[in-house]
Motif scaffolding. Structure first.
Motif, PDB file in Angstrom:
ATOM      1  N   VAL A  83     -32.133 -55.301  26.936  1.00  0.00           N
ATOM      2  CA  VAL A  83     -32.159 -55.297  28.265  1.00  0.00           C
ATOM      3  C   VAL A  83     -31.636 -53.677  28.879  1.00  0.00           C
ATOM      4  N   ARG A  84     -32.000 -53.368  30.038  1.00  0.00           N
ATOM      5  CA  ARG A  84     -31.342 -52.166  30.787  1.00  0.00           C
ATOM      6  C   ARG A  84     -30.310 -52.682  31.660  1.00  0.00           C
ATOM      7  N   GLN A  85     -29.047 -52.471  31.176  1.00  0.00           N
ATOM      8  CA  GLN A  85     -27.997 -52.937  31.870  1.00  0.00           C
ATOM      9  C   GLN A  85     -27.554 -52.241  32.973  1.00  0.00           C
ATOM     10  N   THR A  86     -27.102 -52.620  34.318  1.00  0.00           N
ATOM     11  CA  THR A  86     -26.876 -51.969  35.440  1.00  0.00           C
ATOM     12  C   THR A  86     -25.353 -52.306  35.516  1.00  0.00           C
ATOM     13  N   GLY A  87     -24.241 -51.142  35.578  1.00  0.00           N
ATOM     14  CA  GLY A  87     -23.072 -52.053  35.712  1.00  0.00           C
ATOM     15  C   GLY A  87     -22.619 -52.755  34.238  1.00  0.00           C
ATOM     16  N   ALA A  88     -21.346 -53.291  34.584  1.00  0.00           N
ATOM     17  CA  ALA A  88     -20.750 -54.176  33.356  1.00  0.00           C
ATOM     18  C   ALA A  88     -21.374 -55.312  33.065  1.00  0.00           C
ATOM     19  N   ALA A  89     -21.534 -55.790  31.881  1.00  0.00           N
ATOM     20  CA  ALA A  89     -22.109 -57.130  31.249  1.00  0.00           C
ATOM     21  C   ALA A  89     -21.157 -58.038  31.484  1.00  0.00           C
ATOM     22  N   CYS A  90     -20.022 -57.711  31.229  1.00  0.00           N
ATOM     23  CA  CYS A  90     -18.963 -58.894  31.162  1.00  0.00           C
ATOM     24  C   CYS A  90     -18.310 -59.161  32.399  1.00  0.00           C
ATOM     25  N   HIS A  91     -17.898 -60.458  32.892  1.00  0.00           N
ATOM     26  CA  HIS A  91     -17.195 -60.856  34.029  1.00  0.00           C
ATOM     27  C   HIS A  91     -15.890 -60.357  34.167  1.00  0.00           C
ATOM     28  N   THR A  92     -15.368 -59.773  33.001  1.00  0.00           N
ATOM     29  CA  THR A  92     -14.067 -59.037  33.215  1.00  0.00           C
ATOM     30  C   THR A  92     -14.059 -57.743  33.847  1.00  0.00           C
ATOM     31  N   GLY A  93     -15.367 -57.078  33.907  1.00  0.00           N
ATOM     32  CA  GLY A  93     -15.458 -55.777  34.304  1.00  0.00           C
ATOM     33  C   GLY A  93     -15.943 -54.947  33.185  1.00  0.00           C
ATOM     34  N   ASN A  94     -15.710 -55.372  31.880  1.00  0.00           N
ATOM     35  CA  ASN A  94     -16.068 -54.521  30.914  1.00  0.00           C
ATOM     36  C   ASN A  94     -17.361 -54.273  30.598  1.00  0.00           C
ATOM     37  N   ARG A  95     -17.874 -53.129  29.958  1.00  0.00           N
ATOM     38  CA  ARG A  95     -19.164 -53.028  29.603  1.00  0.00           C
ATOM     39  C   ARG A  95     -19.977 -54.078  28.991  1.00  0.00           C
ATOM     40  N   THR A  96     -19.194 -54.375  27.985  1.00  0.00           N
ATOM     41  CA  THR A  96     -19.704 -55.660  27.046  1.00  0.00           C
ATOM     42  C   THR A  96     -18.493 -56.573  26.900  1.00  0.00           C
ATOM     43  N   CYS A  97     -19.084 -57.860  26.566  1.00  0.00           N
ATOM     44  CA  CYS A  97     -17.874 -58.877  26.423  1.00  0.00           C
ATOM     45  C   CYS A  97     -17.030 -58.813  24.990  1.00  0.00           C
ATOM     46  N   PHE A  98     -17.657 -57.845  24.173  1.00  0.00           N
ATOM     47  CA  PHE A  98     -16.915 -57.933  22.674  1.00  0.00           C
ATOM     48  C   PHE A  98     -16.281 -56.718  22.620  1.00  0.00           C
ATOM     49  N   PHE A  99     -15.132 -56.748  23.342  1.00  0.00           N
ATOM     50  CA  PHE A  99     -13.967 -55.731  23.258  1.00  0.00           C
ATOM     51  C   PHE A  99     -12.866 -56.092  22.688  1.00  0.00           C
ATOM     52  N   THR A 100     -12.418 -57.451  22.021  1.00  0.00           N
ATOM     53  CA  THR A 100     -11.448 -57.804  21.571  1.00  0.00           C
ATOM     54  C   THR A 100     -11.748 -57.909  19.996  1.00  0.00           C
ATOM     55  N   ALA A 101     -10.890 -57.009  19.029  1.00  0.00           N
ATOM     56  CA  ALA A 101     -11.025 -57.191  17.821  1.00  0.00           C
ATOM     57  C   ALA A 101     -10.125 -58.403  17.308  1.00  0.00           C
ATOM     58  N   LEU A 102     -10.457 -58.731  16.111  1.00  0.00           N
ATOM     59  CA  LEU A 102      -9.869 -59.808  15.402  1.00  0.00           C
ATOM     60  C   LEU A 102      -9.436 -59.378  14.091  1.00  0.00           C
ATOM     61  N   THR A 103      -8.236 -59.882  13.779  1.00  0.00           N
ATOM     62  CA  THR A 103      -7.750 -59.601  12.378  1.00  0.00           C
ATOM     63  C   THR A 103      -7.793 -60.831  11.702  1.00  0.00           C
TER      64      THR A 103
END
Length: 108
Positions: A83-103
């Motif tokens: 896709v060509r994304q306009t604005g944030a993809a995530c409902h939180t306002g982040n560009r991507t939904c995958f912004f939380t790293a797991l340990t």
């Protein structure tokens, strides 16, 4: 190309990936009609499990996804939207939904 395999609820996971950067933006669900609408319109259309209705990405937020390509994985059970994304993809306002790293501790 394998046929799309939908789960018991008639859904298949759909991953949205940025066409230019290849960044993984989000995952949502599609049913057969959402996939058909996406292919016909070039606008990412998903099925909302909570609202039990179709939603076109960006319809209310303005953060649209113009679909450039649609592929299915080798098992037919996951869709990849380029896709060509306009604005944030995530409902939180982040560009991507995958912004939380797991340990390793998080995964236990």
């Amino acid at each position: 190309m394998p046929a799309v395999t939908y789960n018991a609820d008639g859904l298949v996971p759909a991953i949205a990936q940025d066409a230019e950067t290849r960044e993984v933006l989000m995952m949502a669900w599609m049913n057969e009609e959402a996939l058909r609408r996406t292919l016909a319109t070039g606008k990412a259309t998903y099925w909302s499990r909570s609202r039990q209705e179709f939603w076109v990405k960006g319809e209310t937020s303005g953060h649209h996804q113009a679909v450039e390509g649609v592929a299915v994985d080798c098992d037919g059970d996951t869709i990849l939207l380029t896709v060509r994304q306009t604005g944030a993809a995530c409902h939180t306002g982040n560009r991507t939904c995958f912004f939380t790293a797991l340990t390793p501790e998080d995964a236990l």
